[in-house]
Write a protein that holds these residues in place. Structure first.
Motif, PDB file in Angstrom:
ATOM      1  N   GLN A 106       0.828  -1.202   0.000  1.00 40.29           N
ATOM      2  CA  GLN A 106       0.000   0.000   0.000  1.00 40.29           C
ATOM      3  C   GLN A 106       0.868   1.261   0.000  1.00 40.29           C
ATOM      4  O   GLN A 106       0.535   2.263   0.627  1.00 40.29           O
ATOM      5  N   SER A 110      -0.166   5.278   1.317  1.00 36.25           N
ATOM      6  CA  SER A 110       0.504   5.935   2.442  1.00 36.25           C
ATOM      7  C   SER A 110       1.249   7.186   1.984  1.00 36.25           C
ATOM      8  O   SER A 110       1.203   8.229   2.641  1.00 36.25           O
ATOM      9  N   GLN A 135      -7.415   2.169   5.699  1.00 33.71           N
ATOM     10  CA  GLN A 135      -7.070   3.233   4.768  1.00 33.71           C
ATOM     11  C   GLN A 135      -8.296   3.754   4.036  1.00 33.71           C
ATOM     12  O   GLN A 135      -8.389   4.935   3.725  1.00 33.71           O
ATOM     13  N   SER A 138      -9.827   6.118   6.316  1.00 33.64           N
ATOM     14  CA  SER A 138      -8.998   7.321   6.473  1.00 33.64           C
ATOM     15  C   SER A 138      -9.308   8.365   5.407  1.00 33.64           C
ATOM     16  O   SER A 138      -9.082   9.559   5.617  1.00 33.64           O
TER      17      SER A 138
END
Length: 339
Positions: A106, A110, A135, A138
């Motif tokens: 990922q 990030s 994620q 997020s």
């Protein structure tokens, strides 16, 4: 005179560094948290760096475009979408920065979040599915993000979607409505969520017609590796041994390869097997016989970029779900087994 950083502000306010970044960039944060961060900044006499000031006063005029698949640029569908984005961004005075990485780690996701938090970009577009649940959630902490794929929240966030499940269902429906239950779905590369949605469409249509779906009906040619067999040889073996009557190809280019290879093996399209495919606007030389769903990738890119611009220009926006229409061309590649 002491010099304080964003870490010091976060510690004094009792929040994380990323929360302070969201306050600075106008992300989704409660009013109570905003006030706590502002008090900490005043007490420390903290002045955000030039990049952090950029989103609030002097934009960078750069949009990040994150792609989780390192091989994505090999496919015309992505480059066509990027061309659509560039058409909008160039007219509005923006550039875009492509952020790529290893999907297993990922990396791109990030990195993209870090670019946004550090205010190196004004906004962010995620292309493709994000499979990590944390994620995915997020994404909703930041306002200036446009994503594609499955909706994460019913009333929050900004998404552009073409409907993989819907157009896959339409192709399966066309086949099963003509007596084809044993359908082999063929890919050259696919992520897990795409496979799940397409298989769900196949299962639903079979259930509608009270048919039993075929077992082992998905073949990802990208994963085929054999010193003695080519991808097409593997496909032919699975097709002939599995009793399949139809093939669902992930692109018309792949469909063309199958038609050509099967022809060399003495199999005739429509007489010996049926085939449907997904046709991208960038596909060239598509067989005029193939029944296909046509996807407007350039328009997809246009809409992603335009939504991003709208978000940046209208701070009051909190939700948008843009659906990209597709079309279906019924041609002569499917034999009606019910006649």
């Amino acid at each position: 005179m002491a010099s304080y950083s964003i870490v010091d502000v976060a510690k004094k306010a009792g929040v994380s560094k990323s929360t302070v970044s969201r306050v600075l960039t106008g992300g989704s944060v409660s009013e109570k948290t905003i006030q706590a961060v502002r008090r900490a900044m005043e007490e420390l006499d903290y002045v955000p760096n030039r990049n952090a000031q950029g989103l609030r006063g002097a934009p960078t005029y750069t949009i990040g475009v994150a792609v989780s698949d390192p091989d994505a640029l090999l496919r015309r569908s992505l480059t066509t979408r990027l061309a659509g984005m560039n058409h909008v961004f160039s007219q509005m005075g923006y550039s875009f920065l492509l952020i790529n990485g290893n999907p297993a780690k990922q990396d791109s996701i990030s990195t993209a979040f870090r670019f946004l938090e550090d205010c190196r970009i004004d906004g962010l577009i995620f292309l493709g599915d994000i499979e990590d649940e944390q994620q995915r959630n997020s994404l909703l902490h930041y306002r200036q993000i446009v994503y594609t794929g499955e909706r994460i929240h019913p009333h929050k966030g900004f998404r552009v979607y073409m409907g993989n499940y819907n157009y896959s269902r339409d192709l399966y429906l066309h086949l099963i409505n003509r007596g084809h239950t044993n359908i082999l779905t063929v890919y050259e590369h696919a992520n897990q969520r795409l496979l799940q949605r397409r298989n769900a469409a196949y299962q639903q249509v079979c259930q509608m017609f009270h048919r039993q779906p075929a077992e082992h009906s998905i073949l990802d040619l990208y994963c085929v590796s054999s010193a003695s067999k080519t991808q097409m040889e593997t496909l032919y073996e699975q097709f002939s041994q599995g009793g399949f009557t139809a093939i669902f190809a992930d692109s018309t280019e792949l469909g063309n390869q199958i038609i050509s290879d099967f022809s060399q093996r003495g199999l005739r399209l429509k007489e010996d097997y049926s085939l449907v495919a997904i046709q991208r606007a960038a596909d060239t030389g598509a067989d005029p016989m193939i029944t296909s769903v046509c996807l407007p990738d350039f328009e997809y890119g246009l809409q992603c970029a335009q939504l991003m611009i709208d978000i940046l220009q209208d701070p009051s926006m909190e939700y948008a779900d843009v659906q990209i229409p597709y079309s279906m061309e019924i041609r002569s590649s499917v034999k009606n087994l019910l006649e």
